[in-house]
Design an enzyme around this catalytic site. Sequence first.
Site, PDB file in Angstrom:
ATOM      1  N   HIS A   1       0.873  -1.187   0.000  1.00 43.03           N
ATOM      2  CA  HIS A   1       0.000   0.000   0.000  1.00 43.03           C
ATOM      3  C   HIS A   1       0.896   1.218   0.000  1.00 43.03           C
ATOM      4  O   HIS A   1       1.690   1.390   0.941  1.00 43.03           O
ATOM      5  CB  HIS A   1      -0.894   0.001   1.239  1.00 43.03           C
ATOM      6  CG  HIS A   1      -1.728  -1.234   1.368  1.00 43.03           C
ATOM      7  ND1 HIS A   1      -3.023  -1.308   0.927  1.00 43.03           N
ATOM      8  CD2 HIS A   1      -1.438  -2.470   1.868  1.00 43.03           C
ATOM      9  CE1 HIS A   1      -3.509  -2.534   1.158  1.00 43.03           C
ATOM     10  NE2 HIS A   1      -2.558  -3.256   1.728  1.00 43.03           N
TER      11      HIS A   1
ATOM     12  N   HIS B   1      -8.087  -8.484  -0.473  1.00 39.98           N
ATOM     13  CA  HIS B   1      -7.601  -8.949   0.827  1.00 39.98           C
ATOM     14  C   HIS B   1      -8.653  -9.929   1.364  1.00 39.98           C
ATOM     15  O   HIS B   1      -9.850  -9.601   1.412  1.00 39.98           O
ATOM     16  CB  HIS B   1      -7.491  -7.793   1.819  1.00 39.98           C
ATOM     17  CG  HIS B   1      -6.299  -6.908   1.623  1.00 39.98           C
ATOM     18  ND1 HIS B   1      -5.976  -6.325   0.432  1.00 39.98           N
ATOM     19  CD2 HIS B   1      -5.347  -6.501   2.517  1.00 39.98           C
ATOM     20  CE1 HIS B   1      -4.871  -5.590   0.590  1.00 39.98           C
ATOM     21  NE2 HIS B   1      -4.469  -5.679   1.850  1.00 39.98           N
TER      22      HIS B   1
ATOM     23  N   GLU C   1      -6.976 -12.562   6.147  1.00 43.91           N
ATOM     24  CA  GLU C   1      -5.938 -11.944   6.998  1.00 43.91           C
ATOM     25  C   GLU C   1      -6.445 -12.103   8.441  1.00 43.91           C
ATOM     26  O   GLU C   1      -5.895 -12.873   9.227  1.00 43.91           O
ATOM     27  CB  GLU C   1      -5.759 -10.464   6.626  1.00 43.91           C
ATOM     28  CG  GLU C   1      -4.745  -9.716   7.502  1.00 43.91           C
ATOM     29  CD  GLU C   1      -4.683  -8.212   7.191  1.00 43.91           C
ATOM     30  OE1 GLU C   1      -5.611  -7.668   6.567  1.00 43.91           O
ATOM     31  OE2 GLU C   1      -3.683  -7.574   7.614  1.00 43.91           O
TER      32      GLU C   1
END
EC number: 3.5.4.2
Length: 332
Positions: free
Chosen positions: A17, A195, A198
């Site tokens: 990021h 994502h 996680e």
Amino acid sequence: MDISFIRNLPKAELHLHIEGTLEPELMVVLAERNGIALPYKDTEAIRQAYQFTNLQSFLDIYYAGAGVLQTARDFYDLTWAYLERCKEDNVVHTEIFFDPQTHTERGIAFDTVLEGIDKALEDAREKLGITSHLIMSFLRHLPEESAFETLEAALPHKDRIIGVGLDSSEAGFPPEMFERVFEKARQEGFIPVAHAGEEGPPAYIYQALDLLKVARIDHGVRAVEDPALMARLISERMPLTVCPFSNVKLKVFETLADHNILAMLDQGACVTVNSDDPAYFGGYMNANFQGLAQDLNMTEAQARRLAANSFEASFLPEAEKRAWMARALGEG
Ligand SMILES: Nc1ncnc2[nH]cnc12
Ligand SMILES: [Zn+2]
């Protein structure tokens, strides 16, 4: 393992990021440049504040830090500093996430953000020999409507943005909430990634695969809880962009020695090493590799396979992928 072995290995970074590369020193410079008061007395106090208990405790600080980014020049300086770190670490190709909504929500134009980042990427191709792609990530804590508006803003810039992603607070924000905006993004030609797994359960990884139709899973470490899912990821060679230091800092694993990346690699999964938000998690690409060597006894053969996977999982043209994979494996 010798640090020069890691340094010399060509690598691609696929989970980074750009807002997460904002080092405290640059944060202070940009705050001064833009007349913004920081709630910290100096860079040491900023680093002191980086003690996280989970993903959300990090995100709160990370979104606040991004407030110093105001102009195209700020985004340029941020991106350029990261690309210089890539050069040091022999990261020859990088696929960078940016979070437009973090900036548009506070009145910074989408085009300002893109202009600064893209110019740095262009300069890095020319001056550093680093290739790159840009992936625009939707914030999953914001409504679907906001993601649709972001997609609209990106349409005139399709030539500079290769894909769309999904990030921010995972638990309680399953991929299925974004099925429609991902469908539209795919129709428009963006490559989807997300994502998943996680902090969220294996069910979120299934949703990312089956509903968002992703080309890669970002993180995905909780897939090991579901053997059928692991078998599927392995047989499809679905890449998992794993972030070892991040997972320890955000308490997904207690220590690096507990991390499952090498176990997944040895099972045949297409796992890769990435730094996620290196300014917040204590290290860039090579530091993550070094950590695996020290705490998980990673062998040179494993390091080569991780590097080769990073090219295999990239969105580079097939011929370039193959050439870099051969070099990473020591065959090129
Ligand atoms: N590790 C991470 N997980 C989710 N959202 C993020 N945004 C930046 N880093 C992130
Ligand atoms: Zn991430």
